[in-house]
Design an enzyme around this catalytic site. Sequence first.
Site, PDB file in Angstrom:
ATOM      1  N   THR A  44       0.834  -1.210   0.000  1.00 27.41           N
ATOM      2  CA  THR A  44       0.000   0.000   0.000  1.00 27.41           C
ATOM      3  C   THR A  44       0.868   1.259   0.000  1.00 27.41           C
ATOM      4  O   THR A  44       0.565   2.237  -0.688  1.00 27.41           O
ATOM      5  CB  THR A  44      -0.906   0.021   1.258  1.00 27.41           C
ATOM      6  N   HIS A  47       2.135   1.953  -3.358  1.00 26.43           N
ATOM      7  CA  HIS A  47       1.085   2.612  -4.154  1.00 26.43           C
ATOM      8  C   HIS A  47       1.059   4.112  -3.846  1.00 26.43           C
ATOM      9  O   HIS A  47       0.941   4.936  -4.746  1.00 26.43           O
ATOM     10  CB  HIS A  47      -0.295   2.014  -3.835  1.00 26.43           C
TER      11      HIS A  47
HETATM   12 ZN   LIG Z   1       0.238  -3.242   5.132  1.00 27.44          ZN
END
Ligand SMILES: [Zn+2]
Length: 346
Positions: A44, A47
């Site tokens: 994440t 990202h």
């Molecule tokens: Zn994580």
Amino acid sequence: MEKMKGLVKVKPEPGAELLHDLPVPEVKGDEILVKVKCAAICGTDLHIYDWTPYAQQRVKPPMVFGHEFSGEVVEVGPEVKKFRVGDRVAGETHIACGMCFQCETGNAHICESMKIIGVHTEGCFADYIKIPAGCGWKLADSVSYEVGALLEPLGVAVHSVLADAVNGMSVVIYGCGPIGLMAVNVASACGATRVIAVEPVAEKLAIAKKMGATHTLQPGKDDVIAGILDLTGGRGADVIVELSGNVQAISECFRGLRKGGRVTLAGLPNGPVTLDLVDGVIYKEAKILGVTGRRMYDTWWQIEALLGAGKLNLEPVIGGIFPLERYQEAFAALHAGRPGKMLLTI
Ligand SMILES: [Zn+2]
Ligand SMILES: [Zn+2]
């Protein structure tokens, strides 16, 4: 007011900046202030760093990001009962509302109004993070801060593998990113008789071996389905845990499952997936379980028990440790596809 350093997504564009004049968060009510000691970089965060469409839809700069961490409690709000200054903690990333149907029926990890630390609130790539006391998990003295920073993703591995029985069974783990590697370790620790790791990158398979894989299969080189059938008496595996998120792997893995077996899907594909429902699922009576995050707090208690009993060996999953100031090297290592988890010390 006291200032701190933190890695900030300053603008809606790729990259991030280490700022040194951020305000130290003020705690109130049921919140705790944690001096972050170690943080881990998650997919994440990549990202967010790269500013992909996934991040653009969720994150509002400027903000400190990062959500996998360990540290020491340095201040507690007036209503906090669970922690004292000096406690060593790891963080649960999910902030559940405590009031919705899911929260009230024991499924807070799929709360209907979930907030995520480091995505919806200020994150942990900083000297300090403020979290609700309910998101803290007290670390045993024997758990290092490095391992403490791995507990959140380890929880996904534990939740995925132990979503149903694995003892005495053959277990295939698809994908040897950090969570897949830890899933190999958990399956091995919990009595799987065969742990078959499937991963295209040879270096990652070598780590999987260190973490308990009894067999490895390399797509592109090995015929994965034939390999699984060969290792399971032609019947197929009892359990398949899909952590690669690869569209083709998800579609194909059902062919390596035995009749009546279980598939856990936890890797996130970046689009719709085609499944052969007739032969892959219906005639097989396959059990499919979607899994996300960690059960709160069943999974954390399982982690505590496994670590306490010395059943896990997480050292091989650590791919690199960098001081926060050298964050660019850590992200570059991830971009270069270096195996294992990158940690930031703060
Ligand atoms: Zn994580
Ligand atoms: Zn809720």
